[in-house]
Design an enzyme around this catalytic site. Structure first.
Site, short mmCIF file in Angstrom:
data_model
loop_
_atom_site.label_atom_id
_atom_site.label_comp_id
_atom_site.label_asym_id
_atom_site.label_seq_id
_atom_site.Cartn_x
_atom_site.Cartn_y
_atom_site.Cartn_z
N SER A 22 7.80 -2.59 -12.29
CA SER A 22 7.28 -4.21 -12.35
C SER A 22 6.58 -4.54 -13.29
CB SER A 22 6.73 -4.33 -10.78
OG SER A 22 6.03 -5.69 -10.81
N THR A 34 9.30 -5.41 -5.70
CA THR A 34 9.89 -5.36 -4.50
C THR A 34 11.60 -5.62 -4.46
OG1 THR A 34 7.84 -6.41 -3.75
CG2 THR A 34 9.74 -6.93 -2.35
N CYS A 56 -3.90 -6.11 4.86
CA CYS A 56 -4.22 -7.20 5.80
C CYS A 56 -2.95 -8.07 6.25
CB CYS A 56 -5.16 -8.29 5.13
SG CYS A 56 -5.95 -9.36 5.90
N HIS A 65 4.07 -6.77 -13.84
CA HIS A 65 2.60 -7.27 -13.78
C HIS A 65 1.49 -6.17 -13.50
CE1 HIS A 65 1.71 -7.01 -9.23
NE2 HIS A 65 3.19 -7.06 -9.13
#
Ligand code: PLP
Length: 398
Positions: free
Chosen positions: A209, A83, A334, A211
């Site tokens: 990234s 991000t 969500c 992870h």
């Protein structure tokens, strides 16, 4: 708790984890590198022996990350994750020398939310580029958007996190460069699943990234091509990361990232096995329902299946699978307790029935044939109910 204390990052034996695009289990190599780094006292900016030991860890990891992407080490900027790398990249004023600084931003409609938000460009300077029914950017539409305007930064991901669809990055880069612009590529989902070379892609900036490849959460990098300048730091102050990101480096995180990237590159071949498992999964899904696999006719990540069927409600399906011991995710997002339709499927032209009804199954290096078969067994058990009843009350049943 005991498991946590003992430091076992293994997936629970009675569970099947098929949500590798969300995050991956920590690789043992990454864990070991982090544990060793935690025991170092020095600050990488200090000139004494302890400082130099910490600096060595950071620079070795930087070289590993650069090597995995065919980039130069000095062009790797460590960030807090994908991000931050995306937001750092989306900077007005970026320039591909000897060009003119970018003043506008074009992003594809299927980007991660951190790109769709437009970084530090004003809302009025942001345009969205459409995709076709398979979620692939339309090069002609890009040509039209680029025509006759100010210099542009374009951001298109290498692989989509929901469908796994790959974008034709070298072709898009050619179009962008011909128009005097720069191309940023979010490669967060592609790293460790397909081979990536910043020069072959002709990308100007790449986000990655840790992870997603078996490294720790909260560490990533923005990688620049040679000749890219004008990066505007998000964090100013110290001179770390060659003045591109201030703050003492996350040494254990960086060490884990470096070890994970090295292990991921060494085992990239294993993705062929994962692809076969994905094919087995897709064949089973097709057999047992009249559903559809999105983006199935275009080049895709080896590990990702986004599956939908009429009447299926993603959030209900995710809970149903979970109760059967299987972790999957929904294509829809969500937020604030309300499930939003998938912006990716919307951009691909699908209606509400499918944009809220897609389930993502993503596999990884430790996924087995038995995992896939257990998932299919669960689907066969659940699908009758899930496809028949698609109203909200169904949620309470689970
Ligand atoms: N870009 C893509 C395509 C992603 O899938 C993700 C995470 O899901 C990100 C960016 C954000 O990465 P991070 O979680 O490291 O901030």
């Amino acid at each position: 708790m005991l498991q946590v204390l003992q430091g076992t990052a293994k997936l629970a034996k009675d569970r099947v984890y098929l949500d590798w695009n969300a995050t991956t289990p920590l690789r043992p190599e990454a864990r070991a590198a982090m544990v060793a780094a935690w025991d170092l006292a020095g600050n990488p900016s200090s000139v004494h022996t302890e400082g130099r030991q910490a600096r060595r860890i950071v620079e070795d990891a930087r070289a590993a990350v650069a090597g995995a992407l065919g980039a130069d080490s000095r062009n790797v900027v460590f960030t807090s994750g994908g991000t931050e790398a995306n937001v750092l990249a989306l900077t007005p004023g970026l320039v591909r020398k000897p060009g003119v600084p970018a003043r506008r931003l074009i992003v594809s409609a299927v980007e991660h939310a951190s790109v769709l938000a437009g970084g530090r460009f004003a809302a009025g300077d942001l345009q969205v580029l459409g995709v076709d029914r398979d979620g692939v950017v339309k090069p002609d539409e890009l040509r039209v958007l680029l025509a006759g305007g100010e210099p542009v930064l374009v951001s298109v991901m290498l692989a989509n996190n929901e469908t796994g669809a790959l974008q034709p990055i070298p072709e898009l880069a050619g179009i962008v460069h011909d128009a005097g612009g720069l191309l940023h590529v979010d490669a967060v989902q592609a790293l460790g699943k397909i081979s990536i070379d910043i020069k072959l892609l002709q990308a100007d900036l790449l986000s990655i990234s840790a992870h997603k490849i078996g490294g720790p959460k909260g560490i990533g990098a923005l990688v620049l091509a040679n000749g890219v300048a004008g990066l505007d730091p998000l964090l100013r102050g110290g001179g770390q990361e060659l003045g591109r990101r201030a703050g003492t480096e996350n040494v254990p995180g960086i060490a884990g990232f470096g070890a994970a990237v090295t292990a991921a590159m060494a085992s990239l071949d294993g993705m062929k096995r994962v692809e076969k498992l994905r094919q087995r999964l897709e064949a089973g899904l097709r057999q047992s329902s009249n559903g559809l696999v999105f983006a199935q006719d275009v080049p895709r990540l080896p590990n990702t299946v986004l599956f939908g069927a009429p009447g299926l409600r993603a959030e209900t399906a995710v809970i149903g699978f979970d109760l059967e011991g299987i972790a999957v995710s929904s294509g829809s997002a969500c937020s604030s307790g309300k499930v939003q339709p998938s912006h990716v499927l919307e951009a691909m032209g699908f209606g509400p029935e499918l944009t809220q009804g897609a389930v993502r199954l993503s596999l990884g290096w430790s996924t087995t044939e038995a995992d896939v078969d257990r998932c299919l067994e669960a689907w066969r058990k659940l699908s009758g109910t899930l496809l028949k009843h698609s109203d909200e009350t169904q949620l309470e049943r689970f």
